[in-house]
Design a protein around this motif. Structure first.
Motif, PDB file in Angstrom:
ATOM      1  N   GLN A  14       0.828  -1.208   0.000  1.00  0.00           N
ATOM      2  CA  GLN A  14       0.000   0.000   0.000  1.00  0.00           C
ATOM      3  C   GLN A  14       0.868   1.267   0.000  1.00  0.00           C
ATOM      4  O   GLN A  14       0.539   2.264  -0.655  1.00  0.00           O
ATOM      5  N   ASN A  18       0.655   4.151  -2.753  1.00  0.00           N
ATOM      6  CA  ASN A  18       0.430   5.566  -2.455  1.00  0.00           C
ATOM      7  C   ASN A  18       1.548   6.442  -3.021  1.00  0.00           C
ATOM      8  O   ASN A  18       1.295   7.533  -3.522  1.00  0.00           O
ATOM      9  N   SER A  21       1.033   6.924  -6.736  1.00  0.00           N
ATOM     10  CA  SER A  21      -0.032   7.888  -6.984  1.00  0.00           C
ATOM     11  C   SER A  21       0.465   9.306  -6.686  1.00  0.00           C
ATOM     12  O   SER A  21       0.197  10.248  -7.444  1.00  0.00           O
ATOM     13  N   PHE A  22       1.220   9.431  -5.591  1.00  0.00           N
ATOM     14  CA  PHE A  22       1.832  10.715  -5.219  1.00  0.00           C
ATOM     15  C   PHE A  22       2.733  11.206  -6.355  1.00  0.00           C
ATOM     16  O   PHE A  22       2.666  12.380  -6.748  1.00  0.00           O
ATOM     17  N   ALA A  25       0.671  12.556  -9.213  1.00  0.00           N
ATOM     18  CA  ALA A  25       0.095  13.865  -8.896  1.00  0.00           C
ATOM     19  C   ALA A  25       1.144  14.973  -8.973  1.00  0.00           C
ATOM     20  O   ALA A  25       0.884  16.053  -9.524  1.00  0.00           O
ATOM     21  N   VAL A  26       2.342  14.706  -8.430  1.00  0.00           N
ATOM     22  CA  VAL A  26       3.400  15.729  -8.462  1.00  0.00           C
ATOM     23  C   VAL A  26       3.805  16.029  -9.900  1.00  0.00           C
ATOM     24  O   VAL A  26       3.942  17.194 -10.289  1.00  0.00           O
ATOM     25  N   GLY A  29       1.042  17.954 -11.651  1.00  0.00           N
ATOM     26  CA  GLY A  29       1.004  19.312 -11.101  1.00  0.00           C
ATOM     27  C   GLY A  29       2.139  20.155 -11.651  1.00  0.00           C
ATOM     28  O   GLY A  29       1.938  21.296 -12.077  1.00  0.00           O
ATOM     29  N   VAL A  32       1.551  21.241 -15.349  1.00  0.00           N
ATOM     30  CA  VAL A  32       0.701  22.431 -15.480  1.00  0.00           C
ATOM     31  C   VAL A  32       1.488  23.682 -15.072  1.00  0.00           C
ATOM     32  O   VAL A  32       1.459  24.700 -15.766  1.00  0.00           O
ATOM     33  N   TYR A  33       2.207  23.570 -13.962  1.00  0.00           N
ATOM     34  CA  TYR A  33       2.942  24.733 -13.463  1.00  0.00           C
ATOM     35  C   TYR A  33       3.978  25.235 -14.474  1.00  0.00           C
ATOM     36  O   TYR A  33       4.057  26.436 -14.753  1.00  0.00           O
TER      37      TYR A  33
ATOM     38  N   VAL B  51       0.027  28.784  -8.833  1.00  0.00           N
ATOM     39  CA  VAL B  51       0.136  27.805  -7.742  1.00  0.00           C
ATOM     40  C   VAL B  51      -1.264  27.429  -7.237  1.00  0.00           C
ATOM     41  O   VAL B  51      -1.540  26.251  -6.976  1.00  0.00           O
ATOM     42  N   VAL B  54      -2.561  24.879  -9.623  1.00  0.00           N
ATOM     43  CA  VAL B  54      -1.913  23.579  -9.426  1.00  0.00           C
ATOM     44  C   VAL B  54      -2.520  22.872  -8.207  1.00  0.00           C
ATOM     45  O   VAL B  54      -2.805  21.671  -8.251  1.00  0.00           O
ATOM     46  N   ILE B  58      -4.375  19.295  -8.503  1.00  0.00           N
ATOM     47  CA  ILE B  58      -3.912  18.098  -7.786  1.00  0.00           C
ATOM     48  C   ILE B  58      -5.025  17.574  -6.872  1.00  0.00           C
ATOM     49  O   ILE B  58      -5.254  16.366  -6.792  1.00  0.00           O
ATOM     50  N   TYR B  61      -7.528  15.662  -8.913  1.00  0.00           N
ATOM     51  CA  TYR B  61      -7.021  14.302  -9.183  1.00  0.00           C
ATOM     52  C   TYR B  61      -7.300  13.397  -7.986  1.00  0.00           C
ATOM     53  O   TYR B  61      -7.823  12.291  -8.130  1.00  0.00           O
ATOM     54  N   HIS B  62      -6.964  13.866  -6.773  1.00  0.00           N
ATOM     55  CA  HIS B  62      -7.137  13.017  -5.589  1.00  0.00           C
ATOM     56  C   HIS B  62      -8.612  12.775  -5.252  1.00  0.00           C
ATOM     57  O   HIS B  62      -8.986  11.684  -4.837  1.00  0.00           O
ATOM     58  N   ASN B  76      -9.211   4.704   0.766  1.00  0.00           N
ATOM     59  CA  ASN B  76      -7.777   4.796   1.046  1.00  0.00           C
ATOM     60  C   ASN B  76      -7.467   6.195   1.563  1.00  0.00           C
ATOM     61  O   ASN B  76      -7.395   7.149   0.792  1.00  0.00           O
ATOM     62  N   GLY B  78      -4.832   7.290   2.459  1.00  0.00           N
ATOM     63  CA  GLY B  78      -3.537   7.712   1.911  1.00  0.00           C
ATOM     64  C   GLY B  78      -3.670   8.802   0.860  1.00  0.00           C
ATOM     65  O   GLY B  78      -2.812   9.680   0.767  1.00  0.00           O
ATOM     66  N   TYR B  79      -4.755   8.751   0.074  1.00  0.00           N
ATOM     67  CA  TYR B  79      -4.951   9.784  -0.945  1.00  0.00           C
ATOM     68  C   TYR B  79      -5.058  11.173  -0.331  1.00  0.00           C
ATOM     69  O   TYR B  79      -4.532  12.141  -0.861  1.00  0.00           O
ATOM     70  N   ALA B  82      -1.539  12.112   0.854  1.00  0.00           N
ATOM     71  CA  ALA B  82      -0.668  12.400  -0.297  1.00  0.00           C
ATOM     72  C   ALA B  82      -1.025  13.776  -0.854  1.00  0.00           C
ATOM     73  O   ALA B  82      -0.156  14.586  -1.182  1.00  0.00           O
ATOM     74  N   LEU B  85       0.135  16.523   1.525  1.00  0.00           N
ATOM     75  CA  LEU B  85       1.597  16.619   1.517  1.00  0.00           C
ATOM     76  C   LEU B  85       2.087  17.523   0.383  1.00  0.00           C
ATOM     77  O   LEU B  85       3.076  18.236   0.519  1.00  0.00           O
ATOM     78  N   ILE B  86       1.365  17.494  -0.741  1.00  0.00           N
ATOM     79  CA  ILE B  86       1.743  18.347  -1.878  1.00  0.00           C
ATOM     80  C   ILE B  86       1.108  19.728  -1.745  1.00  0.00           C
ATOM     81  O   ILE B  86       1.759  20.745  -1.970  1.00  0.00           O
ATOM     82  N   TYR B 125      -0.957  11.184   9.874  1.00  0.00           N
ATOM     83  CA  TYR B 125      -1.312   9.941   9.187  1.00  0.00           C
ATOM     84  C   TYR B 125      -1.404   8.712  10.095  1.00  0.00           C
ATOM     85  O   TYR B 125      -2.398   7.980  10.041  1.00  0.00           O
TER      86      TYR B 125
END
Lengths: 239, 239
Positions: A14, A18, A21-22, A25-26, A29, A32-33, B51, B54, B58, B61-62, B76, B78-79, B82, B85-86, B125
């Motif tokens: 898991q 994750n 998936s992270f 997403a980064v 992101g 686009v930036y 920003v 962005v 993001i 997406y999640h 999950n 975790g999404y 995650a 975190l961004i 988390y």
């Protein structure tokens, strides 16, 4: 019946899921930036920022693919190597554009650097998918030759460009050099996890996937921000 | 045979499902909107709006991922982490850009604020996925330390910036400060729902998901509009 997973350890499985998936997403992101930032730099550096955007866009696609495979219990290392085959030459190109290397010198450098990246990735793959430690070591050593050449050359170009500049430009180049050096060294270490740890070690396999993911994020997205900072500083925009 | 669901209560399960889809739609709508508004602000604030775009991209997406998992009876967490975190460091960055904080001061602030966001989310988390009340309380208390520091610092920057300004700029900063304070307080409360209510309480679990969704929409999309308003007011465009 339980779902098929890549790693039997559910928590580690898991965690990698994750992280993938992270990574997706980064990368998306950052894609686009970088597109939004193209017009914030002088004309001659825009191609460099566009190349940064393409790199993270392609990486986002591959992370999505790897994540999707992982979610149904499959891991195809081919996606990583296909990604690197496209993006690593582009990482070299974007750097040379924003460093202000003359067109002639850039052409000459790319004539050896681009084949070296292809060689490095082509030599890395057979060892990555091999199960024998001997094969892994052999291809690791072979791939390290072009690896060392590329890193040494790019680091040299960064140092030379940094010493030609002062202030904001010099410090942004210095930051890019640090990111490049630290990040690139993660790859050959992650590659050796299956050799260093006993076969089938769940933590080592998870560690290798996490190391590659963190290194990819740093080498592409964070490095792209460093490239953008150099381009902005050179455009007289130090915000 | 019935479909697998996250919550046994069908109506509550459907309510969360709808809220997650709503969240996806709002985030993706805000993403497109912020992209269209970039050129409506002065050059030095465009990165702040980029920003914002962005962040909601993001988050979109999640939310899509969380919604998709929910639709097949899986959740999950975790999404969410995650995503945070961004996006949480980016929410700090976008604010400092439009507040007109000097580059040096911004760098100094980010050096402590960004690690604090990572610490806050990393500490949150383990408690979120734990089942024991004691573990949840422990990590809630630990995560509240960086949480309080971040909120206190950002609110302080907002107040300081507001007192330097008058008219439209001051009022747009005041609105952003209110949104920030009210929204952020929802998160630690939602986190404690499983502790406050008895184990397996369907309403509490649905309430937690709804609280996080509403807070995310406010803290990212509505907050992004406040950021845009500040940037517009500062650009001399008060429409």
């Amino acid at each position: 019946m339980d779902m098929k997973t890549v790693l039997q350890d559910k928590d580690l499985n898991q965690l990698v899921y994750n992280a993938l998936s992270f990574g997706t997403a980064v990368m998306l992101g950052a894609f686009v930036y970088f597109l939004t930032q193209m017009n914030s730099v002088a004309k001659q550096y825009r191609t460099g920022v566009a190349v940064s955007a393409v790199v993270v866009g392609i990486a986002g696609y591959h992370y999505y693919r790897i994540w999707q495979g992982w979610s149904i219990g499959e891991m195809n290392e081919g996606y990583r190597y296909a990604d690197w085959l496209i993006t690593v030459p582009l990482l070299v190109i974007e750097l040379l554009i924003v460093l202000g290397v003359t067109a002639d010198r850039r052409k000459a450098l790319l004539k050896t650097l681009v084949p070296a990246t292809v060689l490095m990735i082509g030599l890395g793959y057979p060892g990555e998918v091999a199960t024998s430690d001997g094969t892994k070591w052999t291809f690791w050593i072979l791939a390290m030759i072009p690896f060392a050449y590329i890193l040494f050359t790019m680091f040299g170009e960064l140092k030379a460009a940094g010493s030609r500049e002062t202030g904001e430009i010099a410090s942004s180049i210095g930051n890019a050099a640090k990111i490049l050096l630290v990040t690139w060294l993660v790859y050959p270490i992650g590659y050796l996890f299956p050799v260093i740890f006993p076969a089938g070690h769940q933590g080592a396999e998870a560690g290798r996937q996490l190391a590659y993911t963190v290194a990819d994020i740093t080498a592409k997205a964070l490095y792209g921000i460093m490239i953008l900072n150099i381009a902005k500083a050179r455009s007289g925009d130090t915000r």
